[in-house]
Design a protein around this motif. Structure first.
Motif, mmCIF file in Angstrom:
data_model
loop_
_atom_site.group_PDB
_atom_site.id
_atom_site.type_symbol
_atom_site.label_atom_id
_atom_site.label_comp_id
_atom_site.label_asym_id
_atom_site.label_seq_id
_atom_site.Cartn_x
_atom_site.Cartn_y
_atom_site.Cartn_z
ATOM 1 N N UNK A 152 -35.395 9.207 -40.068
ATOM 2 C CA UNK A 152 -34.386 9.396 -41.506
ATOM 3 C C UNK A 152 -34.713 10.838 -41.641
ATOM 4 N N UNK A 153 -33.995 11.406 -42.762
ATOM 5 C CA UNK A 153 -33.864 12.916 -42.827
ATOM 6 C C UNK A 153 -34.613 12.876 -44.407
ATOM 7 N N UNK A 154 -35.455 14.148 -44.495
ATOM 8 C CA UNK A 154 -36.079 14.626 -45.635
ATOM 9 C C UNK A 154 -35.205 15.842 -46.360
ATOM 10 N N UNK A 155 -34.158 16.440 -45.515
ATOM 11 C CA UNK A 155 -33.629 17.577 -45.868
ATOM 12 C C UNK A 155 -32.426 17.927 -44.936
ATOM 13 N N UNK A 156 -32.210 19.284 -44.883
ATOM 14 C CA UNK A 156 -31.136 19.702 -43.890
ATOM 15 C C UNK A 156 -31.175 21.087 -43.609
ATOM 16 N N UNK A 157 -30.874 21.749 -42.596
ATOM 17 C CA UNK A 157 -30.790 23.041 -42.267
ATOM 18 C C UNK A 157 -29.161 23.431 -41.911
ATOM 19 N N UNK A 158 -28.789 24.393 -42.928
ATOM 20 C CA UNK A 158 -27.377 24.902 -42.703
ATOM 21 C C UNK A 158 -27.063 26.144 -42.147
ATOM 22 N N UNK A 159 -26.084 26.230 -41.420
ATOM 23 C CA UNK A 159 -26.255 27.562 -40.774
ATOM 24 C C UNK A 159 -24.413 27.951 -40.929
ATOM 25 N N UNK A 160 -24.328 29.287 -40.997
ATOM 26 C CA UNK A 160 -22.949 29.879 -41.417
ATOM 27 C C UNK A 160 -22.683 30.937 -40.412
ATOM 28 N N UNK A 161 -21.160 31.078 -40.078
ATOM 29 C CA UNK A 161 -20.977 32.240 -39.345
ATOM 30 C C UNK A 161 -19.904 32.738 -40.042
ATOM 31 N N UNK A 162 -19.553 34.118 -40.157
ATOM 32 C CA UNK A 162 -18.585 34.979 -40.673
ATOM 33 C C UNK A 162 -17.246 34.762 -40.058
ATOM 34 N N UNK A 192 -23.022 26.750 -28.904
ATOM 35 C CA UNK A 192 -23.306 25.860 -27.425
ATOM 36 C C UNK A 192 -24.111 24.783 -27.677
ATOM 37 N N UNK A 193 -23.948 23.767 -26.514
ATOM 38 C CA UNK A 193 -25.103 22.621 -26.693
ATOM 39 C C UNK A 193 -26.391 23.090 -26.698
ATOM 40 N N UNK A 194 -26.588 24.248 -26.192
ATOM 41 C CA UNK A 194 -28.223 24.804 -26.101
ATOM 42 C C UNK A 194 -28.586 25.431 -27.518
ATOM 43 N N UNK A 195 -27.583 25.921 -28.105
ATOM 44 C CA UNK A 195 -27.841 26.277 -29.317
ATOM 45 C C UNK A 195 -28.059 25.141 -30.467
ATOM 46 N N UNK A 215 -31.268 35.042 -35.932
ATOM 47 C CA UNK A 215 -31.346 35.766 -34.660
ATOM 48 C C UNK A 215 -31.406 35.147 -33.624
ATOM 49 N N UNK A 216 -32.289 33.791 -33.520
ATOM 50 C CA UNK A 216 -32.195 33.093 -32.475
ATOM 51 C C UNK A 216 -30.819 32.352 -32.228
ATOM 52 N N UNK A 217 -29.820 31.957 -33.102
ATOM 53 C CA UNK A 217 -28.733 31.271 -32.897
ATOM 54 C C UNK A 217 -27.543 32.163 -33.478
ATOM 55 N N UNK A 218 -27.839 33.318 -33.400
ATOM 56 C CA UNK A 218 -26.543 34.234 -33.834
ATOM 57 C C UNK A 218 -25.690 33.808 -34.581
#
Length: 242
Positions: free
Chosen positions: A129-139, A145-148, A37-40
Motif C-alpha cells: 500500500x501507499x503512504x504518499x506519492x512522488x510526482x515528476x514533471x517535464x517542461x 525510460x524503463x530504467x528511469x 538530476x538523476x531522472x533528467x
C-alpha cells in the motif's frame, strides 16, 4: 558527479536517517533535488497522506509558488491522488492529452500554464500500500525510460524507508504519527517562509534559501531554526539578508 555517485549519495543520506536528529523535510527536499538530476526531469515533489487520509505537500525540488500551487491542487485531485489510492505508478502522462487527463482537467490546465508538458507519478510504498506519492514533471514531451522508471520507484521507496525506519511494522498508529510529524514540520517551515518573506520584502523561495543556508552553515536542522523563529528564540536579524 556521475549518476552512480549521486545514487550512492542518496543511500548515504538514508543511512543518516538512523540518527536521532534526522530532519525528514530536509531529507525529502534533497531527494527531490536528486530526482531532478538523476531522472533528467524539470521538477519533482513528494506528497504524504495525513491522518485524515488526504495528501499534503511535504517537499519539492523548487519552492516557487506555481509549483507548490500545482502540488496543492493534488491534495484532492490529480495523478498523485490516483497513484496513492491504487498504489500504482502513472508514467508518461501527456498533459496536452484530454484522454490522459480526463479525470483531473483542472490539474492538467494548471500544469500546462506552469510550463509543464509531461508528468509521471510513482507511489511511496509500504509493502502493498501507499503512504504518499512522488510526482515528476517535464517542461517538454519527454518519456521516462524503463530504467528511469525503476530508479524513480527506488527513490520513492528510499523516501518511505527513511520516513518510517523507526516504526514497529505491527503498529499502524505509530506510522501515522511519524508521517504526521513530518507534515507538521513542513507546515512550520511554510509559516516561517512567510514570516521571513514579509520581513525582508522578498519571495518565499528566496526566504527559504536564506534560511537553509543559515542552518547548514551552523550544522542545524532547518526545522529547528524554524521552530526557534516561531518561538522568538532566534533573532532573524542574525540570518544574512538575501
Amino acid at each position: 558527479m556521475s549518476r552512480e555517485q549521486e545514487v550512492s549519495t542518496v543511500f548515504v543520506q538514508v543511512a543518516d536517517s538512523l540518527i536521532d536528529d534526522f530532519d525528514p523535510v530536509e531529507f525529502l527536499e534533497q531527494l527531490c533535488g536528486h530526482c531532478v538530476t538523476l531522472l533528467d526531469v524539470s521538477a519533482a515533489g513528494i506528497l504524504l497522506a495525513n491522518a485524515e487520509d488526504t495528501l499534503q505537500t511535504i517537499a519539492a525540488s523548487d519552492e516557487n509558488t506555481h509549483l507548490l500551487e500545482l502540488f496543492a491542487l493534488q491534495h484532492h485531485q490529480g495523478p498523485c491522488v490516483d497513484c496513492y489510492r491504487t498504489s500504482t505508478a502513472r508514467i508518461n502522462i501527456d498533459l496536452n492529452s484530454s484522454a490522459d487527463t480526463a479525470d483531473w482537467p483542472a490539474f492538467a490546465d494548471h500544469a500546462r500554464r506552469s510550463g509543464f508538458q509531461t508528468s509521471h507519478v510513482v507511489p511511496l510504498r509500504l509493502r502493498d500500500r501507499a503512504v504518499g506519492a512522488l510526482n515528476l514533471f517535464h517542461t517538454s514531451v519527454q518519456p521516462l525510460t524503463p530504467q528511469d522508471v525503476s530508479l524513480a520507484q527506488a527513490l520513492a521507496d528510499v523516501a518511505t524507508i527513511a520516513l518510517l525506519q523507526q516504526r514497529d511494522l505491527g503498529q499502524e498508529q505509530t506510522e501515522k504519527a511519524q508521517l504526521q510529524r513530518a507534515l507538521t514540520t513542513r507546515i512550520l517551515i511554510e509559516q516561517v517562509k512567510g514570516i521571513l518573506a514579509e520581513r525582508w520584502n522578498t519571495d518565499p523561495d528566496t526566504a527559504f534559501s536564506a534560511l537553509r543556508t543559515y542552518a547548514r552553515a551552523r550544522n542545524l536542522r532547518i526545522s529547528e531554526c524554524a521552530r526557534q523563529i516561531i518561538d522568538q528564540t532566534l533573532d532573524t536579524r542574525l540570518i544574512p539578508h538575501p
